[in-house]
Design a protein around this motif. Structure first.
Motif, PDB file in Angstrom:
ATOM      1  N   ASP A  41       5.329   3.818  -4.922  1.00 18.11           N
ATOM      2  CA  ASP A  41       6.539   4.023  -4.123  1.00 18.11           C
ATOM      3  C   ASP A  41       6.503   3.176  -2.857  1.00 18.11           C
ATOM      4  N   ARG A  42       5.313   3.058  -2.251  1.00 17.77           N
ATOM      5  CA  ARG A  42       5.188   2.233  -1.054  1.00 17.77           C
ATOM      6  C   ARG A  42       5.484   0.773  -1.368  1.00 17.77           C
ATOM      7  N   THR A  43       4.973   0.308  -2.500  1.00 12.86           N
ATOM      8  CA  THR A  43       5.206  -1.078  -2.896  1.00 12.86           C
ATOM      9  C   THR A  43       6.694  -1.317  -3.130  1.00 12.86           C
ATOM     10  N   ALA A  44       7.327  -0.355  -3.807  1.00  9.80           N
ATOM     11  CA  ALA A  44       8.770  -0.471  -4.068  1.00  9.80           C
ATOM     12  C   ALA A  44       9.564  -0.501  -2.770  1.00  9.80           C
ATOM     13  N   ALA A  45       9.047   0.140  -1.729  1.00 10.74           N
ATOM     14  CA  ALA A  45       9.715   0.162  -0.432  1.00 10.74           C
ATOM     15  C   ALA A  45       9.316  -1.021   0.443  1.00 10.74           C
ATOM     16  N   GLY A  46       8.527  -1.952  -0.123  1.00 13.51           N
ATOM     17  CA  GLY A  46       8.129  -3.132   0.621  1.00 13.51           C
ATOM     18  C   GLY A  46       6.971  -2.913   1.566  1.00 13.51           C
ATOM     19  N   GLN A  47       6.154  -1.854   1.309  1.00 12.30           N
ATOM     20  CA  GLN A  47       5.003  -1.561   2.157  1.00 12.30           C
ATOM     21  C   GLN A  47       3.745  -1.403   1.295  1.00 12.30           C
ATOM     22  N   PRO A  48       3.310  -2.485   0.653  1.00 12.66           N
ATOM     23  CA  PRO A  48       2.141  -2.376  -0.239  1.00 12.66           C
ATOM     24  C   PRO A  48       0.869  -2.042   0.544  1.00 12.66           C
ATOM     25  N   LEU A  49      -0.137  -1.528  -0.175  1.00 11.00           N
ATOM     26  CA  LEU A  49      -1.394  -1.181   0.453  1.00 11.00           C
ATOM     27  C   LEU A  49      -2.105  -2.426   0.994  1.00 11.00           C
ATOM     28  N   SER A  50      -2.800  -2.248   2.105  1.00 11.91           N
ATOM     29  CA  SER A  50      -3.624  -3.316   2.662  1.00 11.91           C
ATOM     30  C   SER A  50      -4.955  -3.373   1.914  1.00 11.91           C
ATOM     31  N   TYR A  51      -5.767  -4.389   2.214  1.00 12.32           N
ATOM     32  CA  TYR A  51      -7.089  -4.499   1.592  1.00 12.32           C
ATOM     33  C   TYR A  51      -7.930  -3.264   1.908  1.00 12.32           C
ATOM     34  N   GLU A  52      -7.894  -2.823   3.165  1.00 15.40           N
ATOM     35  CA  GLU A  52      -8.678  -1.645   3.565  1.00 15.40           C
ATOM     36  C   GLU A  52      -8.212  -0.407   2.812  1.00 15.40           C
ATOM     37  N   GLU A  53      -6.914  -0.264   2.643  1.00 13.45           N
ATOM     38  CA  GLU A  53      -6.376   0.915   1.959  1.00 13.45           C
ATOM     39  C   GLU A  53      -6.716   0.914   0.477  1.00 13.45           C
ATOM     40  N   ILE A  54      -6.619  -0.239  -0.161  1.00 14.63           N
ATOM     41  CA  ILE A  54      -6.945  -0.267  -1.593  1.00 14.63           C
ATOM     42  C   ILE A  54      -8.446  -0.090  -1.801  1.00 14.63           C
ATOM     43  N   THR A  55      -9.258  -0.535  -0.850  1.00 14.94           N
ATOM     44  CA  THR A  55     -10.701  -0.299  -0.927  1.00 14.94           C
ATOM     45  C   THR A  55     -10.991   1.193  -0.840  1.00 14.94           C
ATOM     46  N   ASP A  56     -10.312   1.881   0.085  1.00 13.69           N
ATOM     47  CA  ASP A  56     -10.486   3.336   0.209  1.00 13.69           C
ATOM     48  C   ASP A  56     -10.003   4.049  -1.053  1.00 13.69           C
ATOM     49  N   LEU A  57      -8.882   3.590  -1.603  1.00  8.77           N
ATOM     50  CA  LEU A  57      -8.335   4.184  -2.829  1.00  8.77           C
ATOM     51  C   LEU A  57      -9.362   4.089  -3.963  1.00  8.77           C
ATOM     52  N   GLN A  58      -9.900   2.904  -4.163  1.00  8.69           N
ATOM     53  CA  GLN A  58     -10.825   2.707  -5.278  1.00  8.69           C
ATOM     54  C   GLN A  58     -12.164   3.392  -5.042  1.00  8.69           C
ATOM     55  N   ALA A  59     -12.535   3.567  -3.790  1.00  2.01           N
ATOM     56  CA  ALA A  59     -13.762   4.318  -3.498  1.00  2.01           C
ATOM     57  C   ALA A  59     -13.648   5.755  -3.966  1.00  2.01           C
ATOM     58  N   LEU A  60     -12.414   6.266  -4.037  1.00  2.18           N
ATOM     59  CA  LEU A  60     -12.177   7.614  -4.555  1.00  2.18           C
ATOM     60  C   LEU A  60     -11.931   7.587  -6.063  1.00  2.18           C
ATOM     61  N   LYS A  61     -10.973   6.798  -6.499  1.00  2.00           N
ATOM     62  CA  LYS A  61     -10.532   6.844  -7.899  1.00  2.00           C
ATOM     63  C   LYS A  61     -11.614   6.401  -8.871  1.00  2.00           C
ATOM     64  N   THR A  62     -12.290   5.319  -8.566  1.00  5.58           N
ATOM     65  CA  THR A  62     -13.341   4.779  -9.444  1.00  5.58           C
ATOM     66  C   THR A  62     -14.732   5.020  -8.880  1.00  5.58           C
ATOM     67  N   GLY A  63     -14.879   4.790  -7.583  1.00  6.18           N
ATOM     68  CA  GLY A  63     -16.200   4.780  -6.974  1.00  6.18           C
ATOM     69  C   GLY A  63     -16.887   6.120  -6.879  1.00  6.18           C
ATOM     70  N   ALA A  64     -16.138   7.202  -6.690  1.00  7.54           N
ATOM     71  CA  ALA A  64     -16.772   8.505  -6.453  1.00  7.54           C
ATOM     72  C   ALA A  64     -17.624   8.947  -7.642  1.00  7.54           C
ATOM     73  N   LEU A  65     -17.106   8.778  -8.855  1.00  8.33           N
ATOM     74  CA  LEU A  65     -17.869   9.182 -10.039  1.00  8.33           C
ATOM     75  C   LEU A  65     -19.054   8.247 -10.276  1.00  8.33           C
TER      76      LEU A  65
END
Length: 301
Positions: free
Chosen positions: A166-190
């Motif tokens: 939704d953020r991307t559709a609104a023209g506010q895509p995630l920054s490098y820091e934000e996508i790093t934090d996202l992946q640290a949870l979604k993929t990295g935590a397990l």
């Protein structure tokens, strides 16, 4: 990886509900659910998380029968996440590991239930005395996997990923820091839990657990960057799933944010750091884990 993969496959076969050769109609009850759980978990995947759990356990002399049970539990949890990720309400994928996704092979309701069943079974395995006779170790494993997979772990990462569209559709895509934090949870935590599980099983100290967590954090990020590179450069035949979907959906990826060659260089730097961290603390006995870090960024699927 092949040796551990085969051993984990055998452990999963033993620990998952058995399925008779009678027809579904004659079996009745939970037969369809049992079959879907096995379909989701068996005969597929790199078993990377399983190898992390077994190889880290080997560092501390943990008996294989214990580490393989933990590895199987992690693979059940991972399989559950993939089943739910593939649903139409999430990523809406038709292909996983080169075969139809669970909701395509069965139906959506069965896929939801199969994921639920696999998640519960994972914790049941960890809490069993066959995994470890000490209740404190059992509790540590259960708490660790719950944290890695819950709202401040894998599930939370998936929620952020969905909101990011939704953020991307609104023209506010995630920054490098934000996508790093996202992946640290979604993929990295397990991945981090998988590496630390061996230290939990082996009664290792805080310093050794910290080294494995830090190694796995770098490994997990390198793994995700490699995934983004494969999604950009690979084929559906190699990967066993659709490619290019993230970019088509407007999702932020490391390749999209950094560019192709900088992303490749970042993955290499993370891998080198992870290998050096292990070598400095554990020496040659960590070679399997070091080679696994190398595999993560050189694989083609």
């Amino acid at each position: 990886m092949q040796e551990v993969g085969a051993a984990v496959e055998a452990a999963l076969d033993r620990l998952l509900p058995a399925v008779s050769h009678l027809s579904l109609e004659k079996r009745g009850g939970t037969a369809k659910l049992d079959e879907a759980m096995r379909y989701a978990s068996l005969n597929g995947g790199k078993r990377l998380r399983a190898l992390l759990a077994v190889a880290s356990s080997d560092l501390f002399g943990v008996p294989r029968e214990r580490s393989l049970r933990v590895a199987a539990a992690i693979e059940m949890l991972h399989a559950y996440s993939l089943v739910h990720d593939d649903l139409p309400c999430m990523d809406d994928d038709d292909l996983r590991r080169g075969k139809p996704t669970v909701h395509k092979a069965f139906d959506e309701a069965t896929a939801v239930l199969a994921g639920d069943g696999l998640q519960s079974q994972a914790f049941l395995v960890l809490a069993d005395t066959a995994t470890h006779p000490d209740p404190a170790v059992q509790a540590g494993l259960v708490v660790g996997l719950a944290q890695a997979s819950g709202a401040r772990g894998m599930v939370g990462g998936q929620a952020i990923d969905l909101a990011a569209e939704d953020r991307t559709a609104a023209g506010q895509p995630l920054s490098y820091e934000e996508i790093t934090d996202l992946q640290a949870l979604k993929t990295g935590a397990l991945i981090r839990f998988s590496a630390e599980a061996g230290a939990l099983l082996g009664g290792a100290g805080a310093a050794e657990r910290a080294v494995l967590r830090e190694y796995a954090a770098e490994l997990g990020l390198a793994f995700q960057i490699a995934d983004d590179l494969l999604d950009h450069e690979g084929s559906a035949t190699e990967l066993g799933k659709a490619v290019g979907k993230d970019a088509a959906a407007g999702k932020a990826t490391f390749v999209g944010l950094l560019g192709l060659e900088p992303a490749r260089a970042k993955a290499r730097a993370l891998t080198n750091s992870a290998k050096s961290r292990l070598s400095s603390h554990f020496g040659p006995k960590s070679m399997v884990l070091q080679e696994l870090a190398e595999f993560v960024i050189t694989r083609r699927s």
